[in-house]
Design a protein around this motif. Structure first.
Motif, mmCIF file in Angstrom:
data_model
loop_
_atom_site.group_PDB
_atom_site.id
_atom_site.type_symbol
_atom_site.label_atom_id
_atom_site.label_comp_id
_atom_site.label_asym_id
_atom_site.label_seq_id
_atom_site.Cartn_x
_atom_site.Cartn_y
_atom_site.Cartn_z
ATOM 1 N N ARG A 1 -51.716 13.772 51.659
ATOM 2 C CA ARG A 1 -52.763 13.982 52.253
ATOM 3 C C ARG A 1 -54.079 14.344 51.000
ATOM 4 O O ARG A 1 -55.363 13.860 51.347
ATOM 5 C CB ARG A 1 -52.884 15.524 53.085
ATOM 6 N N ASN A 2 -53.642 14.885 49.739
ATOM 7 C CA ASN A 2 -54.547 15.060 49.070
ATOM 8 C C ASN A 2 -55.239 13.884 48.467
ATOM 9 O O ASN A 2 -56.154 13.557 48.019
ATOM 10 C CB ASN A 2 -53.833 15.897 47.733
ATOM 11 N N ASP A 3 -54.284 12.830 48.229
ATOM 12 C CA ASP A 3 -54.620 11.477 47.798
ATOM 13 C C ASP A 3 -55.620 10.939 48.620
ATOM 14 O O ASP A 3 -56.874 10.401 48.170
ATOM 15 C CB ASP A 3 -53.290 10.569 47.552
ATOM 16 N N GLU A 4 -55.363 10.947 49.751
ATOM 17 C CA GLU A 4 -56.079 10.280 50.936
ATOM 18 C C GLU A 4 -57.597 11.060 50.972
ATOM 19 O O GLU A 4 -58.593 10.447 51.058
ATOM 20 C CB GLU A 4 -55.754 10.527 52.364
ATOM 21 N N GLU B 1 -61.393 9.348 49.863
ATOM 22 C CA GLU B 1 -62.558 9.602 51.041
ATOM 23 C C GLU B 1 -63.700 10.267 50.163
ATOM 24 O O GLU B 1 -64.662 9.650 50.344
ATOM 25 C CB GLU B 1 -61.949 10.426 52.094
ATOM 26 N N TYR B 2 -63.424 11.059 49.334
ATOM 27 C CA TYR B 2 -64.359 11.750 48.599
ATOM 28 C C TYR B 2 -64.913 10.854 47.635
ATOM 29 O O TYR B 2 -66.280 10.832 47.383
ATOM 30 C CB TYR B 2 -63.777 12.882 47.586
ATOM 31 N N ARG B 3 -64.180 9.950 46.871
ATOM 32 C CA ARG B 3 -64.991 8.873 46.062
ATOM 33 C C ARG B 3 -65.868 7.821 46.775
ATOM 34 O O ARG B 3 -66.640 7.657 46.188
ATOM 35 C CB ARG B 3 -63.727 8.165 45.200
ATOM 36 N N ARG B 4 -65.064 7.375 47.921
ATOM 37 C CA ARG B 4 -65.768 6.495 48.753
ATOM 38 C C ARG B 4 -66.952 7.001 49.152
ATOM 39 O O ARG B 4 -68.057 6.372 49.277
ATOM 40 C CB ARG B 4 -64.920 5.874 49.950
ATOM 41 N N VAL B 5 -67.085 8.146 49.748
ATOM 42 C CA VAL B 5 -68.405 8.790 50.213
ATOM 43 C C VAL B 5 -69.311 9.303 49.014
ATOM 44 O O VAL B 5 -70.515 8.877 49.469
ATOM 45 C CB VAL B 5 -68.008 9.976 51.174
ATOM 46 N N THR B 6 -68.762 9.706 47.825
ATOM 47 C CA THR B 6 -69.946 9.823 46.736
ATOM 48 C C THR B 6 -70.264 8.343 46.223
ATOM 49 O O THR B 6 -71.622 8.164 45.998
ATOM 50 C CB THR B 6 -68.874 10.313 45.621
#
Length: 87
Positions: free
Chosen positions: A13-16, A20-25
């Motif tokens: 879950r942390n990896d996901e 997601e955070y990197r993608r949104v950033t």
């Protein structure tokens, strides 16, 4: 056993969430770059249009002033003074 399952699930879950955070950033940075590009492009276009209209308006003002001078001198027989255009 239970700890390992929970740990594995939480790591996944942390990896996901990290992905997601990197993608949104990245999307946010891309959007900022696009915004800067269009802001610059729009400003440049606006200034060119302003200059074009300003030239046209200045030509029309000159014609109106010349007509005013002719009317004062020839039609009305009055002394004419050019208007103060420093507004």
């Amino acid at each position: 056993q239970k700890y390992r399952e929970t740990d594995t699930r939480d790591r996944k879950r942390n990896d996901e969430l990290t992905d997601e955070y990197r993608r949104v950033t990245k999307q946010y940075r891309d959007l900022q770059a696009k915004f800067r590009h269009f802001e610059s492009s729009d400003t440049e276009r606006y200034l060119k249009l302003w200059e074009m209209h300003e030239e046209e308006v200045n030509e029309l003002v000159a014609k109106v002033i010349k007509a005013d001078e002719i009317i004062h001198k020839q039609q009305l027989g009055l002394d004419w003074r050019p208007p103060n255009l420093t507004a």
